[in-house]
Write a protein that holds these residues in place. Structure first.
Motif, PDB file in Angstrom:
ATOM      1  N   ALA A 264      44.513  39.783  45.885  1.00 17.38           N
ATOM      2  CA  ALA A 264      43.862  39.812  44.948  1.00 17.38           C
ATOM      3  C   ALA A 264      44.849  38.347  44.025  1.00 17.38           C
ATOM      4  O   ALA A 264      44.140  37.175  43.452  1.00 17.38           O
ATOM      5  N   VAL A 265      46.011  37.889  43.730  1.00 12.67           N
ATOM      6  CA  VAL A 265      46.824  37.414  43.487  1.00 12.67           C
ATOM      7  C   VAL A 265      46.675  35.249  44.003  1.00 12.67           C
ATOM      8  O   VAL A 265      46.380  34.630  43.351  1.00 12.67           O
ATOM      9  N   LEU A 266      46.938  35.803  44.918  1.00 14.15           N
ATOM     10  CA  LEU A 266      46.497  34.743  45.900  1.00 14.15           C
ATOM     11  C   LEU A 266      45.523  33.629  46.281  1.00 14.15           C
ATOM     12  O   LEU A 266      45.146  32.910  46.558  1.00 14.15           O
ATOM     13  N   PHE A 267      43.940  35.337  46.042  1.00 16.87           N
ATOM     14  CA  PHE A 267      42.883  34.347  46.260  1.00 16.87           C
ATOM     15  C   PHE A 267      42.462  33.407  44.558  1.00 16.87           C
ATOM     16  O   PHE A 267      41.258  32.952  44.638  1.00 16.87           O
ATOM     17  N   VAL A 268      43.119  34.052  43.575  1.00 20.03           N
ATOM     18  CA  VAL A 268      42.798  33.942  42.571  1.00 20.03           C
ATOM     19  C   VAL A 268      43.913  32.390  42.594  1.00 20.03           C
ATOM     20  O   VAL A 268      43.201  30.909  42.067  1.00 20.03           O
ATOM     21  N   ALA A 269      44.653  32.360  43.321  1.00 24.97           N
ATOM     22  CA  ALA A 269      45.251  30.839  43.279  1.00 24.97           C
ATOM     23  C   ALA A 269      44.760  29.835  43.920  1.00 24.97           C
ATOM     24  O   ALA A 269      45.171  28.755  43.839  1.00 24.97           O
ATOM     25  N   PHE A 270      43.759  30.140  44.921  1.00 30.14           N
ATOM     26  CA  PHE A 270      43.105  29.037  46.008  1.00 30.14           C
ATOM     27  C   PHE A 270      42.345  29.347  45.192  1.00 30.14           C
ATOM     28  O   PHE A 270      42.055  27.474  44.910  1.00 30.14           O
TER      29      PHE A 270
END
Length: 488
Positions: A264-270
């Motif tokens: 979830a964090v990585l997709f938000v960062a993306f």
């Protein structure tokens, strides 16, 4: 390729529509051999491991949640790095990237056949997926520029399409033959083939202007958007990893819950990276384009549910019923062969009936097949259960596969179509990564205790088949939504 018109030598010459003669024609056919041959390898790379999964799991002592990485690893490399691969091709040139990807694909094939560590094996699958992301769309672009417009280009595109559509069927059959000898051959066999294509490609693939793909005003150092590619791909990896860890570690376990939270964090960062970078991999304005979004969702549902079904069936036929790998491969062919047989007719179907109708009607057949398969009972009867399911799924692909591809980009402005196609293919591969992972997790979560009767193991497959049917229902809903009359 240029014609020898009678105009002044200093004037630009339009592309010739006449077929070249002699050595030029031979060279173009040789180039098509390289491009279509590699497209065949790219297309069969997923299906070639489907039948091998039970043998891989048994030999390496892997549960289904680990064996599924052989499928999803390639899909993550392909879909996760598709948009980044397009940027690499833009910056470094088609010829250079295509040839380098062939070498990388061959090296990863050899490595995959030799290693025993599952993490290294998955890494080779991701690398091969990235190499396919570099070569598959680039091959089509080379055809569109190297072949003169007219009958010659049409024939080249037909051959390229036919090889791509036949790849999945060829992979199933090849997997059955090679797995019967040694599953490692399914990983190794592309290496010599791809190296032959590489040596021909050295002489035949034309060079390109590295600046041809740059946007106006982008004359500075190459911008690859590595941060965007890294966060998106890592997000997919952690999402799949967390999903398949749930049956063992639970939703709140450090490994499963931690990976899902990291995803979830990585997709938000993306999303944040893409909004701030001046040259993002994904233009979020595409998300407001209805035909592209519906096509991406429909194709992701079709591809994901299809691979999820094959995952369940190969487990049932080989592990539970003890079928020989080749027999299991032949049993799955009816789901793949119809698309290969009708590939060259798909354009006429789209022209005659339109994309929206074909997509909506085409989504009915796979869903009917999935629902039919849910009612399976022990012993699994092929003629009355598996065969009707595979034929219905094959019919769905015949009707909707080309229509989904066409609808995705046909209404975009021409300069935007390549980026739109990349986003569409990314969605397709995301479906191929997520649904098999969910299927594997459900199979493990509902697996009865060792020593239970085979009928209980078959019954435990029902939740996974219900999931496949739900994904197919999503595809139908999207198709029906696109087929409804709309006001201007």
């Amino acid at each position: 390729m240029r014609s020898s018109s009678s105009a002044s030598a200093s004037a630009p010459r339009p592309p010739s529509t006449a077929a070249p003669a002699g050595a030029s024609a031979l060279r173009l056919w040789g180039l098509l051999f390289v491009l279509a041959g590699n497209m065949l390898i790219d297309a069969l790379e997923v299906s070639v491991v489907v039948v091998a999964l039970p043998s891989i799991g048994a030999d390496l002592g892997l549960p289904l949640t680990s064996a599924q990485w052989m499928m999803t690893g390639f899909a993550i490399g392909f879909g996760g790095l598709m948009l980044f691969g397009g940027r690499v091709v833009e910056r470094l040139g088609r010829r250079e990237v295509y040839l380098a990807a062939l070498v990388g694909f061959a090296a990863a094939s050899v490595a995959g056949a030799l290693v025993d560590d599952v993490r290294l094996l998955v890494a080779t699958r991701v690398v091969k997926g990235f190499c396919a992301a570099l070569t598959a769309p680039t091959g089509l672009a080379i055809i569109q520029t190297a072949y003169p417009e007219g009958p010659l280009r049409d024939r080249a595109l037909s051959v390229y399409t036919l090889f791509g559509a036949s790849g999945f069927t060829a992979g199933l059959l090849l997997s059955g033959v090679l797995t019967a000898v040694d599953w490692r051959l399914t990983f190794a066999f592309p290496a010599p083939v791809v190296l032959v294509l590489f040596f021909f490609g050295l002489r035949l693939i034309p060079g390109t202007d590295r600046k041809a793909g740059r946007r106006p005003g982008d004359d500075g150092p190459p911008r690859y958007d590595v941060a965007g590619a890294a966060t998106w791909t890592a997000g997919l990896l952690t999402l799949v990893g967390g999903t398949v860890s749930v049956p063992t570690h639970g939703w709140t376990g450090l490994r499963s819950g931690g990976l899902l939270a990291a995803s979830a964090v990585l997709f938000v960062a993306f999303v944040l990276v893409e909004r701030r970078t001046p040259h993002p991999l994904v233009r979020f304005t595409f998300l407001t384009h209805g035909p592209l979004v519906r096509s991406a969702l429909g194709a992701a549902a079709l591809n994901g549910s299809y691979l999820g079904l094959l995952f369940v069936l190969t487990y049932e036929l080989q592990t539970l019923h003890g079928w020989h790998p080749l027999r299991a491969a032949l049993a799955l062919v009816p789901a793949a062969a119809p698309l290969a047989v009708t590939a060259l007719l798909s354009g006429r179907m789209v022209a005659a009936f339109g994309t929206a109708r074909l997509i909506a009607v085409g989504a009915v057949f796979p869903l009917a097949g999935y629902v039919w398969q849910v009612r399976q009972s022990w012993p699994l009867d092929y003629a009355t259960t598996v065969l009707p399911t595979t034929l219905l799924v094959g019919a769905g692909f015949v009707l909707s596969f080309a229509a989904l591809n066409t609808q995705a980009t046909s209404q975009l402005p021409p300069p935007e179509r390549r980026a739109g196609a990349g986003l569409y293919q990314t969605a397709v591969q995301a479906g191929a990564a997520l649904v098999p992972a969910l299927v594997a997790a459900l199979l493990v979560a509902h697996r009865p205790a060792a020593g239970a009767p085979p009928a209980e193991f078959l019954a435990a497959c029902r939740p996974a088949l219900v999931l496949v049917a739900l994904v197919g229902a999503l595809g139908l809903l999207v198709g029906v939504a696109g087929a409804r009359p709309r006001r201007d």
